[in-house]
Design a protein around this motif. Structure first.
Motif, short mmCIF file in Angstrom:
data_model
loop_
_atom_site.label_atom_id
_atom_site.label_comp_id
_atom_site.label_asym_id
_atom_site.label_seq_id
_atom_site.Cartn_x
_atom_site.Cartn_y
_atom_site.Cartn_z
N HIS A 295 -5.04 16.54 -4.14
CA HIS A 295 -3.79 15.96 -3.57
C HIS A 295 -4.34 14.82 -2.34
N ILE A 296 -3.49 13.68 -2.41
CA ILE A 296 -3.62 12.82 -1.30
C ILE A 296 -2.41 12.58 -0.59
N ASP A 297 -2.46 12.88 0.95
CA ASP A 297 -1.39 12.73 1.41
C ASP A 297 -1.50 11.56 2.48
N ASP A 298 -1.08 10.25 1.96
CA ASP A 298 -1.58 8.97 2.83
C ASP A 298 -0.42 8.54 3.46
N ASN A 299 -0.75 8.76 4.97
CA ASN A 299 0.38 8.37 5.80
C ASN A 299 -0.44 7.33 7.08
N ARG A 300 -1.03 6.45 6.22
CA ARG A 300 -2.15 5.78 7.39
C ARG A 300 -1.31 5.07 8.23
N GLU A 301 0.00 4.45 8.04
CA GLU A 301 0.81 3.88 8.84
C GLU A 301 1.01 4.65 10.03
N ARG A 302 1.09 5.97 10.02
CA ARG A 302 1.09 6.81 11.12
C ARG A 302 -0.37 6.95 11.71
N GLY A 303 -1.35 6.75 10.99
CA GLY A 303 -2.73 6.81 11.20
C GLY A 303 -3.43 8.19 10.78
N ILE A 304 -2.80 8.51 9.68
CA ILE A 304 -3.45 9.85 9.06
C ILE A 304 -3.56 9.80 7.63
N VAL A 305 -4.50 10.50 6.95
CA VAL A 305 -4.56 10.55 5.55
C VAL A 305 -5.08 11.95 5.37
N ALA B 21 0.87 -1.42 0.05
CA ALA B 21 0.26 -0.08 0.04
C ALA B 21 0.71 1.04 -0.03
N ASP B 22 1.97 1.39 0.50
CA ASP B 22 2.98 2.54 0.71
C ASP B 22 3.45 2.92 -0.65
N PHE B 23 3.24 1.85 -1.53
CA PHE B 23 3.92 2.25 -3.06
C PHE B 23 2.94 3.38 -3.79
N GLN B 24 1.61 2.88 -3.59
CA GLN B 24 0.59 3.50 -4.24
C GLN B 24 0.28 5.13 -3.44
N ALA B 25 0.56 5.09 -2.29
CA ALA B 25 0.62 6.38 -1.24
C ALA B 25 1.71 7.07 -1.99
N ALA B 26 2.83 6.61 -2.00
CA ALA B 26 3.99 7.29 -2.58
C ALA B 26 3.50 7.88 -4.22
N VAL B 27 3.07 7.15 -5.15
CA VAL B 27 2.77 7.76 -6.13
C VAL B 27 1.91 8.70 -6.38
N LEU B 28 0.70 8.51 -5.30
CA LEU B 28 -0.25 9.51 -5.54
C LEU B 28 0.24 10.96 -4.68
N LYS B 29 1.15 10.86 -3.75
CA LYS B 29 1.52 11.84 -3.11
C LYS B 29 2.37 12.85 -4.00
N GLN B 30 3.02 12.23 -5.03
CA GLN B 30 3.68 13.15 -5.95
C GLN B 30 3.06 13.76 -7.27
N MET B 31 1.62 13.55 -7.08
CA MET B 31 0.74 13.87 -8.20
C MET B 31 -0.02 15.20 -7.61
N ASP B 32 -0.15 16.24 -8.37
CA ASP B 32 -0.74 17.28 -8.07
C ASP B 32 -1.90 17.59 -9.12
N ASP B 33 -3.18 18.03 -8.56
CA ASP B 33 -4.34 18.15 -9.32
C ASP B 33 -4.51 16.76 -9.76
N LEU B 34 -4.58 15.87 -8.87
CA LEU B 34 -4.94 14.24 -9.18
C LEU B 34 -6.15 14.12 -10.24
N ASP B 35 -7.32 14.63 -9.97
CA ASP B 35 -8.18 14.10 -10.61
C ASP B 35 -8.08 14.85 -12.19
N ARG B 36 -7.59 15.64 -12.21
CA ARG B 36 -7.36 16.45 -13.68
C ARG B 36 -6.36 15.55 -14.32
N GLN B 37 -5.24 15.13 -13.69
CA GLN B 37 -4.32 13.87 -14.29
C GLN B 37 -4.74 12.81 -14.62
#
Length: 875
Positions: A781-791, A274-290
């Motif tokens: 933007h999605i900042d997914d740090n659910r291993e630390r308990g926060i998104v 799961a952390d790989f997808q979180a990292a992919v999304l984190k470096q995407m700005d304006d995610l829905d447009r992209q």
């Protein structure tokens, strides 16, 4: 008005889905019929015509002190076999089983009917079970109102006999029966109330927005930074998928070399932690447009229902190719109302998808003769007959399909506008050969064709446009006009008359000077008019765009590569076999799906309804031809069309998704392998595609638990009111969505169906993604740090407000940790950066009122739980 048997009902079964079945005997002993294997009609197999029945499985029966599980199979058998015979066989087999002792003896007590005096309780439940899983199901949209109307009609016409009102005894009979009628209506209304509660509860479950059970992405290598690309290059599953789909061996490959020769390799985040997808999304700005495309594995009604807030009036073109209700493309109906079931299926989905269309949008529906007339009528009803645009006939099989009377060569697709006054459609573009054929002549300005300047269409006569009637003069290879002072005397606007005597005098004058005197006429010598007015003709002479030949004037019609689509499409490119089945066969190297549409047919259909920056929706996606068509069009013209595809079939993972992956990587395939062009390029495209899987209606039922409410303290009247109106809603509340689950949102699970046999297993639910769709958030933007308990999610609400959504595991992120997180990112809800802030769980973030012009103040900091519950059951 078109009316059909199942009108005003939701058709809830659009495929073979099975539910397990349980019931209780005395002393709370539970018996369950569990389907362990299901052989369903799918993929157009040759044995699809065989009858499929429930048969007692050879797998062992599981018995505990309080529970008995009896396994069954659903399998293909002979055409003449009957389910009733297999039920009788099962009962006899179970009678001799070791479990059939005193503990479970109640199963074999008699439960007779008028026709079957020896029927046992076990047989009764088996009959219910097999019927339940092989019937078509409908949910009435307003059963209470429907039955109340039927009750009134029945009382007036059958009990009161209003047709006999003029007879002498009529009034006496009505007065005599009045008390009986009163009691009858009271009892009937209570029955209706109870039935309506059951039906309304099912309607609530059907219309409940469904959870996103899984989400992953397809992303091309060129969109990933080196660190993530290197991670992909080390993933053995990904290396294997690249080899299988694209014939690319990347094992041991240098990243830069791989980027150079295969920049559009598709990375599938479902193959990673799961952390790989979180990292992919984190470096995407304006995610829905992209995000170029969204593929949804779901029943299409449920998907459309979830998309309502996010995509309201944003889709430019809907193209669907639903099952045709024929032997070649059949829905397995279980009742006798074949056309009625099909109409309900279509009406339900077209009605809800209409909300997603822009005012300028269109919907195109492929269909054949079987349901063409009925489809036309239901679309007239749902979309309005004034919004009908065209019925296009497509020759998709030039050889013809033999039928009893006429060999069928064509199918159709109907085109309707959302609003005929705002609709925008687009022309086709001519290819080079078509341009050369249409514009064969060339001068120093380019290609052209000569068209007569004489008007021959509507209003062609000189009296229709008097000022567009005047002579040309021709002498010494030079074309000219009369002087203005002479031209204006030809027509008298005050008397509305032409001065033909003066016209003859002018003719004689100029012919005597050696000029040809040219007037617009037809072959009979009647006076016509020109297509152009005087000023346009003057400019045409200056530009050299008017020429004289064959005793008349021609204008040079310059190259226009646009052509209006016609209502009859006859071209080899629309052939379903060569441009549909073979295209798919080349992609995969084998035949995986029957009856795909020609890729060129779908491309042309999309071209009519969408420009190169539009959103296209297909909710009967099948093999994925629509996504393929959109990607091809973008590849051709560099457009940025986006697509949403919905499909519930098992081939979603085996055909649709891999097809999209393949056409992203390369334009052409042969025997399943990509083909490079002369330059060595596969002509791939850069893409980011979201894949969603949704909870099904069956999943909702599987997770339903009724908890009894203590009614002992209620009065008898209150108890009755509770049973008739409130019981199901109250007793099911916690199992539908319990706000306690939001304290640990990343651990939330439901029982999700894993096979068509009805097997299910606990599976995590993506509350974050579900909520984004419920509120219609356009994600930035999605900042997914659910291993630390926060998104943390940021984006734009449908009303344009900027939103910040914070999900946290309340055990890991308490009051202090939450405040530190906000401070570390300089997020202060009181600031104007975000107009809406959502946070789950209890917190001590200061309550702030939103800045708006409304007289009613709204909270800026809002609770996710309340919003989630409200939106999920919004109708």
């Amino acid at each position: 008005m078109l009316h059909w048997a199942n009108k005003d009902q939701y058709y809830t079964k659009s495929g073979e889905n099975f539910s397990n079945y349980a019931f209780y005997l005395a002393d709370d002993k539970r018996v369950q019929f569990r389907l362990v294997e299901a052989d369903t009609n799918k993929d157009n197999r040759k044995d699809n015509e065989q009858k499929r029945l429930f048969v007692l499985s050879e797998q062992p029966i599981v018995e505990t002190a309080e529970n008995l599980v009896i396994p069954f199979e659903y399998k293909a058998l002979g055409k003449n076999d009957k389910q009733a015979d297999y039920i009788d066989q099962a009962v006899e087999q179970l009678k001799s089983h070791p479990f059939a002792n005193a503990v479970w003896q109640e199963l074999f007590r008699l439960a007779p009917t008028e026709k079957d005096a020896k029927r046992t309780l076990l047989k009764k439940y088996l009959q219910d079970y097999t019927t339940k899983n092989t019937a078509d199901y409908f949910i009435h949209k307003n059963l209470g109102a429907f039955l109340t109307g039927e009750l009134d009609f029945y009382i007036k016409n059958e009990v009161m006999n209003l047709d006999d009102i003029q007879t002498e005894t009529a009034f006496a009979e009505i007065e005599q029966n009045l008390q009986l009628i009163k009691i009858f209506k009271q009892v009937a209304q209570e029955i209706i109330a109870f039935l309506a509660q059951l039906e309304d509860f099912q309607k609530k479950l059907w219309l409940k927005k469904k959870f996103v059970t899984a989400v992953h992405y397809l992303v091309t290598l060129d969109k990933l930074p080196d660190t993530l690309a290197e991670t992909a290059l080390k993933n053995e599953q990904q290396i294997k998928q690249w080899q299988t789909l694209f014939n690319v061996d990347a094992s041991g490959e240098n990243l830069q070399n791989l980027r150079q020769k295969a920049p559009h390799l598709v990375v599938d985040t479902s193959l990673f932690a799961a952390d790989f997808q979180a990292a992919v999304l984190k470096q995407m700005d304006d995610l829905d447009r992209q995000t170029d495309g969204v593929l949804i594995h779901s029943d299409n009604f449920q998907a459309l229902n979830l998309l309502q807030a996010r995509y309201k009036e944003q889709v430019k073109c809907i193209y669907i190719d639903p099952p045709y209700n024929t032997s070649a493309s059949e829905i397995i109906y279980k009742n006798g109302y074949k056309h009625s079931s099909w109409l309900s299926l279509i009406e339900n989905r077209v009605s809800i998808s209409k909300n997603l269309l822009m005012q300028s949008g269109i919907i195109e529906i492929a269909i054949d003769n079987m349901e063409l007339r009925r489809l036309n009528m239901v679309l007239d009803e749902v979309l309005g007959e004034n919004n009908f645009i065209s019925n296009i006939s497509v020759e998709h099989n030039a050889k013809g399909i033999p039928q009893e009377h006429i060999s069928a060569t064509n199918e159709f697709f109907l085109i309707y506008a959302k609003n005929i006054y705002d609709v925008e459609t687009y022309d086709f573009k001519l290819n080079e050969q078509e341009l050369s054929d249409k514009f064969p002549q060339i001068d120093d300005k380019g290609s052209y064709r000569e068209l007569p300047l004489t008007r021959t269409g509507s209003d062609p006569l000189r009296k229709d446009r008097p000022f567009m009637f005047f002579p040309f003069l021709y002498k010494n290879n030079e074309l000219s006009l009369l002087p203005d002072d002479e031209r204006t005397q030809i027509y008298n606007s005050s008397t509305n008359k032409f001065n033909d005597i003066y016209l003859d005098e002018l003719r004689e004058k100029y012919e005597s000077l050696g000029y040809e005197f040219i007037l617009p006429k037809n072959s009979k010598g009647d006076y016509y008019r020109w297509k152009w007015g005087v000023e346009s003709c003057k400019q045409g002479l200056i530009d050299g765009d008017l020429v004289y030949r064959n005793n008349t004037v021609y204008n040079k019609n310059r190259v226009d590569d646009k052509v209006k689509p016609k209502s009859l499409w006859c071209d080899a490119k629309y052939d379903a076999t060569s441009k549909g089945t073979r295209v798919l066969g080349n992609l995969f190297g084998s035949k995986l799906f029957d009856y795909p549409k020609s890729i060129f047919l779908v491309q042309d259909a999309i071209t009519i309804g969408a420009d190169n920056n539009s959103l296209i929706l297909d909710y009967f996606a099948g093999s994925g031809t629509t996504a393929h068509a959109v990607i091809n069009l973008n590849r051709e013209d560099g457009g940025k069309r986006h697509y949403i595809l919905v499909e519930q079939g098992e081939y979603f993972d085996t055909v649709l998704k891999p097809r999209v992956q393949k056409v992203i990587f390369a334009e052409n395939y042969k025997d399943g392998k990509p083909q490079a062009d002369n330059s060595g390029s596969f002509n791939g495209v850069s893409q980011l595609v979201k894949i969603l899987k949704l909870e099904s209606y069956e999943d909702t039922l599987n997770n339903l638990e009724l908890k009894k409410v203590a009614t002992d303290l209620f009065s008898q009247k209150v108890q009755q009111d509770y049973l008739l109106h409130y019981m199901l809603d109250l007793e099911s509340r916690d199992s539908l969505l319990n706000s306690d689950h939001f304290a640990k949102p990343f651990d939330y699970q439901l029982n999700i169906t894993t096979t068509s046999a009805g097997a299910y297993a606990p599976q995590g639910i993506d509350l974050v993604e579900t909520f984004n769709y419920l509120i219609g958030l356009k994600v930035a933007h999605i900042d997914d740090n659910r291993e630390r308990g926060i998104v943390a999610v940021t984006g734009t609400m449908p009303n344009g407000e900027q939103a910040f959504i914070l999900w946290r595991d309340c055990e890991k992120v308490g009051y202090a940790e939450l405040n530190r997180y906000l401070e570390s990112r300089s997020i202060n809800p009181a600031d104007s950066e975000y107009q809406v802030v959502y946070i789950n769980g209890d917190h001590n973030v200061p309550t702030v009122f939103a800045d708006n012009d409304d007289t009613v103040q709204t909270l800026k900091v809002r609770q996710i739980e309340t919003e989630f519950l409200g939106r999920m059951f919004e109708m």
